[in-house]
Design a protein around this motif. Structure first.
Motif, PDB file in Angstrom:
ATOM      1  N   GLU A  94       0.726  -1.134  -0.057  1.00  0.00           N
ATOM      2  CA  GLU A  94       0.116   0.171   0.114  1.00  0.00           C
ATOM      3  C   GLU A  94       0.903   1.363  -0.134  1.00  0.00           C
ATOM      4  O   GLU A  94       0.383   2.241  -0.641  1.00  0.00           O
ATOM      5  N   THR A  95       2.032   1.128   0.700  1.00  0.00           N
ATOM      6  CA  THR A  95       2.885   2.542   0.711  1.00  0.00           C
ATOM      7  C   THR A  95       3.486   2.581  -0.604  1.00  0.00           C
ATOM      8  O   THR A  95       3.684   3.715  -0.954  1.00  0.00           O
ATOM      9  N   THR A  96       3.918   1.689  -1.258  1.00  0.00           N
ATOM     10  CA  THR A  96       4.447   1.600  -2.730  1.00  0.00           C
ATOM     11  C   THR A  96       3.040   2.117  -3.594  1.00  0.00           C
ATOM     12  O   THR A  96       3.643   3.026  -4.513  1.00  0.00           O
ATOM     13  N   GLN A  97       2.124   1.772  -3.556  1.00  0.00           N
ATOM     14  CA  GLN A  97       0.957   2.172  -4.299  1.00  0.00           C
ATOM     15  C   GLN A  97       0.860   3.732  -4.099  1.00  0.00           C
ATOM     16  O   GLN A  97       0.634   4.440  -4.899  1.00  0.00           O
ATOM     17  N   LYS A  98       0.880   4.008  -2.745  1.00  0.00           N
ATOM     18  CA  LYS A  98       0.577   5.386  -2.398  1.00  0.00           C
ATOM     19  C   LYS A  98       1.666   6.295  -2.989  1.00  0.00           C
ATOM     20  O   LYS A  98       1.282   7.422  -3.613  1.00  0.00           O
ATOM     21  N   GLU A  99       2.855   5.807  -2.999  1.00  0.00           N
ATOM     22  CA  GLU A  99       3.816   6.523  -3.674  1.00  0.00           C
ATOM     23  C   GLU A  99       3.825   6.685  -5.098  1.00  0.00           C
ATOM     24  O   GLU A  99       3.934   7.881  -5.852  1.00  0.00           O
ATOM     25  N   HIS A 101       0.957   6.701  -6.602  1.00  0.00           N
ATOM     26  CA  HIS A 101      -0.300   7.468  -6.904  1.00  0.00           C
ATOM     27  C   HIS A 101       0.398   8.891  -6.727  1.00  0.00           C
ATOM     28  O   HIS A 101      -0.166  10.021  -7.521  1.00  0.00           O
ATOM     29  N   LYS A 102       1.069   9.093  -5.720  1.00  0.00           N
ATOM     30  CA  LYS A 102       1.525  10.637  -5.581  1.00  0.00           C
ATOM     31  C   LYS A 102       2.595  11.084  -6.676  1.00  0.00           C
ATOM     32  O   LYS A 102       1.961  12.043  -7.074  1.00  0.00           O
ATOM     33  N   ASN A 103       3.116  10.249  -7.131  1.00  0.00           N
ATOM     34  CA  ASN A 103       3.971  10.593  -8.390  1.00  0.00           C
ATOM     35  C   ASN A 103       2.884  10.740  -9.708  1.00  0.00           C
ATOM     36  O   ASN A 103       3.364  11.753 -10.377  1.00  0.00           O
ATOM     37  N   GLU A 104       2.058   9.961  -9.849  1.00  0.00           N
ATOM     38  CA  GLU A 104       0.966  10.011 -10.812  1.00  0.00           C
ATOM     39  C   GLU A 104       0.224  11.507 -10.677  1.00  0.00           C
ATOM     40  O   GLU A 104       0.182  12.011 -11.843  1.00  0.00           O
ATOM     41  N   SER A 106       1.255  13.915  -9.203  1.00  0.00           N
ATOM     42  CA  SER A 106       2.325  15.020  -9.359  1.00  0.00           C
ATOM     43  C   SER A 106       2.565  15.201 -11.046  1.00  0.00           C
ATOM     44  O   SER A 106       2.587  16.394 -11.458  1.00  0.00           O
ATOM     45  N   ARG A 107       2.793  14.098 -11.573  1.00  0.00           N
ATOM     46  CA  ARG A 107       3.092  14.230 -12.861  1.00  0.00           C
ATOM     47  C   ARG A 107       1.774  14.734 -13.684  1.00  0.00           C
ATOM     48  O   ARG A 107       1.797  16.025 -14.606  1.00  0.00           O
ATOM     49  N   MET A 108       0.587  14.316 -13.248  1.00  0.00           N
ATOM     50  CA  MET A 108      -0.806  14.943 -13.683  1.00  0.00           C
ATOM     51  C   MET A 108      -0.854  16.581 -13.748  1.00  0.00           C
ATOM     52  O   MET A 108      -1.257  17.131 -14.461  1.00  0.00           O
ATOM     53  N   LYS A 109      -0.485  16.835 -12.289  1.00  0.00           N
ATOM     54  CA  LYS A 109      -0.542  18.418 -11.921  1.00  0.00           C
ATOM     55  C   LYS A 109       0.577  18.974 -13.033  1.00  0.00           C
ATOM     56  O   LYS A 109       0.157  20.230 -13.485  1.00  0.00           O
ATOM     57  N   GLN A 110       1.685  18.576 -13.101  1.00  0.00           N
ATOM     58  CA  GLN A 110       2.574  19.060 -14.130  1.00  0.00           C
ATOM     59  C   GLN A 110       2.083  19.279 -15.705  1.00  0.00           C
ATOM     60  O   GLN A 110       2.167  20.094 -16.261  1.00  0.00           O
ATOM     61  N   VAL A 111       1.449  18.217 -16.104  1.00  0.00           N
ATOM     62  CA  VAL A 111       0.785  18.233 -17.425  1.00  0.00           C
ATOM     63  C   VAL A 111      -0.528  19.217 -17.465  1.00  0.00           C
ATOM     64  O   VAL A 111      -0.262  19.844 -18.420  1.00  0.00           O
ATOM     65  N   ILE A 112      -1.138  19.210 -16.276  1.00  0.00           N
ATOM     66  CA  ILE A 112      -2.259  20.285 -16.227  1.00  0.00           C
ATOM     67  C   ILE A 112      -1.861  21.710 -16.297  1.00  0.00           C
ATOM     68  O   ILE A 112      -2.249  22.384 -16.884  1.00  0.00           O
ATOM     69  N   GLN A 113      -0.488  22.006 -15.666  1.00  0.00           N
ATOM     70  CA  GLN A 113      -0.130  23.207 -15.485  1.00  0.00           C
ATOM     71  C   GLN A 113       0.418  23.655 -16.830  1.00  0.00           C
ATOM     72  O   GLN A 113       0.533  24.819 -17.380  1.00  0.00           O
ATOM     73  N   GLN A 114       1.098  22.560 -17.546  1.00  0.00           N
ATOM     74  CA  GLN A 114       1.756  23.006 -18.790  1.00  0.00           C
ATOM     75  C   GLN A 114       0.840  23.174 -19.769  1.00  0.00           C
ATOM     76  O   GLN A 114       0.666  23.991 -20.671  1.00  0.00           O
ATOM     77  N   ASN A 115      -0.452  22.398 -19.846  1.00  0.00           N
ATOM     78  CA  ASN A 115      -1.485  22.661 -20.503  1.00  0.00           C
ATOM     79  C   ASN A 115      -2.158  24.124 -20.167  1.00  0.00           C
ATOM     80  O   ASN A 115      -2.586  24.685 -21.320  1.00  0.00           O
TER      81      ASN A 115
END
Length: 126
Positions: A94-99, A101-104, A106-115
């Motif tokens: 679960e800790t690995t999955q949480k990390e 998801h956090k990374n995902e 964060s990546r999606m926020k970056q994509v949204i910010q870039q968009n």
């Protein structure tokens, strides 16, 4: 005189017989006392033996009960240990999955910010 001699010999024999009877009675009384003492000692030892056997039986029963309890506790411990290991691995997963998801996120926020940046630049250029 021969009669006196016979009487005297009879008296001596009688005294010896009485002494022998007295010695035998005394010996018989001593043997009786020894027998009573031995019988009493045997009864006491028999009673102690029965008490010791009863105590041994009780200790063996207690030992068997404790061995059974130890066996049950070991089984319970093994079960709890197995559950703990499973929980540990589940938590790690679960800790690995949480990390991930956090990374995902964060990546999606970056994509949204870039968009958003692209959209703002396109609106600004229009």
């Amino acid at each position: 005189e021969q009669l006196n001699e016979e009487n005297r010999l009879r008296d001596i024999q009688l005294k010896e017989s009485r002494k022998t009877i007295s010695d035998l009675q005394q010996s018989s009384e001593e043997q009786s006392k020894i027998y009573d003492s031995m019988r009493s000692e045997r009864n006491k030892n028999s009673k102690q033996l029965l008490e010791a056997q009863t105590e041994i039986e009780n200790l063996l029963k207690k030992n068997n009960d404790l061995n059974l309890e130890i066996k049950n506790l070991r089984l319970e411990l093994a079960s709890k240990d197995s559950a703990l290991v499973k929980e540990h691995f589940d938590l790690r997963k679960e800790t690995t999955q949480k990390e991930q998801h956090k990374n995902e996120i964060s990546r999606m926020k970056q994509v949204i910010q870039q968009n958003d940046d692209i959209i703002h630049r396109q609106e600004a250029s229009v």
